[in-house]
Design an enzyme around this catalytic site. Sequence first.
Site, short mmCIF file in Angstrom:
data_model
loop_
_atom_site.label_atom_id
_atom_site.label_comp_id
_atom_site.label_asym_id
_atom_site.label_seq_id
_atom_site.Cartn_x
_atom_site.Cartn_y
_atom_site.Cartn_z
N ASP A 165 -13.40 -1.95 3.15
CA ASP A 165 -12.57 -2.22 4.26
C ASP A 165 -13.46 -1.44 5.36
OD1 ASP A 165 -10.62 -1.45 6.11
OD2 ASP A 165 -9.16 -0.58 4.75
N SER A 173 0.79 -1.25 -0.09
CA SER A 173 -0.02 0.02 -0.05
C SER A 173 0.89 1.17 -0.10
CB SER A 173 -0.81 0.01 1.32
OG SER A 173 -1.47 1.07 1.35
N LYS A 209 -1.10 -1.06 -4.52
CA LYS A 209 -2.14 -0.21 -4.21
C LYS A 209 -1.80 1.02 -4.00
CE LYS A 209 -4.58 0.00 0.37
NZ LYS A 209 -5.15 -0.82 1.38
N LYS A 268 -2.97 4.95 -2.70
CA LYS A 268 -4.26 5.74 -1.81
C LYS A 268 -4.61 6.93 -2.81
CE LYS A 268 -4.04 4.03 1.98
NZ LYS A 268 -5.30 3.37 2.68
N GLY A 277 -3.72 -3.92 6.46
CA GLY A 277 -2.56 -3.60 7.31
C GLY A 277 -3.12 -2.20 7.93
N GLU A 281 -10.98 0.39 -3.36
CA GLU A 281 -11.28 0.39 -1.86
C GLU A 281 -12.02 1.18 -1.16
OE1 GLU A 281 -7.76 -1.34 -0.08
OE2 GLU A 281 -8.51 -0.99 1.84
N ASP A 294 -7.21 2.87 -3.02
CA ASP A 294 -7.90 3.08 -1.80
C ASP A 294 -8.25 4.48 -1.46
OD1 ASP A 294 -8.83 2.64 0.79
OD2 ASP A 294 -7.11 1.73 1.57
N LYS A 309 -9.31 -6.86 8.02
CA LYS A 309 -8.28 -6.39 9.16
C LYS A 309 -8.70 -6.94 10.59
CE LYS A 309 -7.01 -2.01 7.02
NZ LYS A 309 -7.03 -0.57 6.66
O1 OSB Z 1 -7.04 1.88 4.43
O2 OSB Z 1 -5.96 0.08 4.36
C1 OSB Z 1 -5.99 1.20 4.64
C2 OSB Z 1 -2.92 2.38 6.78
C3 OSB Z 1 -3.64 3.03 7.96
C4 OSB Z 1 -4.93 3.02 7.85
C5 OSB Z 1 -5.73 2.53 7.07
C6 OSB Z 1 -5.07 2.01 5.90
C7 OSB Z 1 -3.67 1.93 5.82
C8 OSB Z 1 -2.98 1.14 4.85
C9 OSB Z 1 -1.63 0.70 5.19
O3 OSB Z 1 -3.40 1.10 3.65
C10 OSB Z 1 -1.15 -0.72 5.05
C11 OSB Z 1 -0.06 -1.25 5.69
O4 OSB Z 1 -0.04 -1.45 7.02
O5 OSB Z 1 0.65 -1.48 4.87
MG MG Z 2 -8.18 0.64 3.09
#
Ligand code: OSB
Ligand code: MG
Length: 369
Positions: free
Chosen positions: A238, A135, A161, A163, A290, A213, A188, A262
């Site tokens: 999510d 991510s 992925k 953001k 994560g 996402e 995401d 998660k």
């Molecule tokens: O939406 O998946 C998410 C990190 C913090 C809060 C929300 C998200 C995330 C990530 C990071 O996408 C995932 C990772 O731990 O690598």
């Molecule tokens: Mg997410």
Amino acid sequence: MKIEAITLRELQMPLVHFFETSFGRTTTRRILLVTVHADGLEGWGECVAGEAPYYSEEYIEGAWDVSARYLAPALLGKTLQSGSEVPALLARVREHRMAKAALENAVWDAEAQEKGTPLWKLLGGTQREIACGVSIGIQDSHEQLLQKIETELAAGYQRIKVKVKPGWDVEVLEKIRARWNGILLSCDANSAYTLADSDRLKDFDRFNLLMIEQPLWSDDFYFHARLQKQLLTAICLDEAIRSARDAEAALELAACRIINIKVGRIGGFSEAILVHDVAQAFKVPVWCGGMLESGIGRSHNVALSTLPNFTLPGDVSASKRYWKEDIIEPEVEVSPQGTIAVSDKPGRGYELRKDLIEKLTVRKEVLKN
Ligand code: OSB
Ligand code: MG
């Protein structure tokens, strides 16, 4: 095992690189770890709540408070056979799933040690190797993002992925696809859009994304179902999926075609396994998300990812992407094929670096009856 004491501690761990989502930027993680002391064993769990209540309503101060005041006292002095007994003991407290998950998972962690079984087998895992994606947060420039993607692809990760948010979306995806036409790519939004953005979201269809996402509100299924009807791209939920009941409702409504599990958001391994099972019954694939975890949460994510319906690459990536030094040994490492091999050792399969944990601890409270 009899729960004799529970330790709460806060660690402060600076990230190697800031992580930015549609709701904000994190530079240092404040991590709440819980230790369950039982029959000479120590089970460890990690609360994935953020520093602030931006991803969900939970945040570290609130999680600490509810754990010390209500959750830990509900477990202290109890004799348990299994982590699966914990949800019923904590059920009187509504929500606070991330705080509950840390405690429940710590009991599973102790149970795996007590039984001499790898945690992943105890959870019902069947895959000896898990597929990893990354991510990648919002960066200061497009160039910086493209460079990051290049680095992660070279490291072997199977899925990228990124953001997105209004203003950091279509143009970014265009640039990525112009350079890497064939890679598995998803995005995401962390709830950054509304239905007024439907046309913009429909435009994402031309990028052949594996999924979008959580485009809409963090508590919504109904409008995601409406949006899903208009999109070719699969929606993955999510934030909105907090329980097996939620998963069933969302899938019946066709609000998504993929679920991100998660374990913190869902409230612990027991409920996470149920979400997995519901999705499997609907023939909907899941993957493990994560929350910028330390090695303890990360090792638990690895274990959960071995369940059979985790068929898409997760956000389960190497320790070194986040931390200069992780608190487990060995650190989580990813092969050049973008996989993590699970350990046959009893318990979580990673040792703790207790000296480093002490060094990073900024607050600690031992709770006893
Ligand atoms: O939406 O998946 C998410 C990190 C913090 C809060 C929300 C998200 C995330 C990530 C990071 O996408 C995932 C990772 O731990 O690598
Ligand atoms: Mg997410």
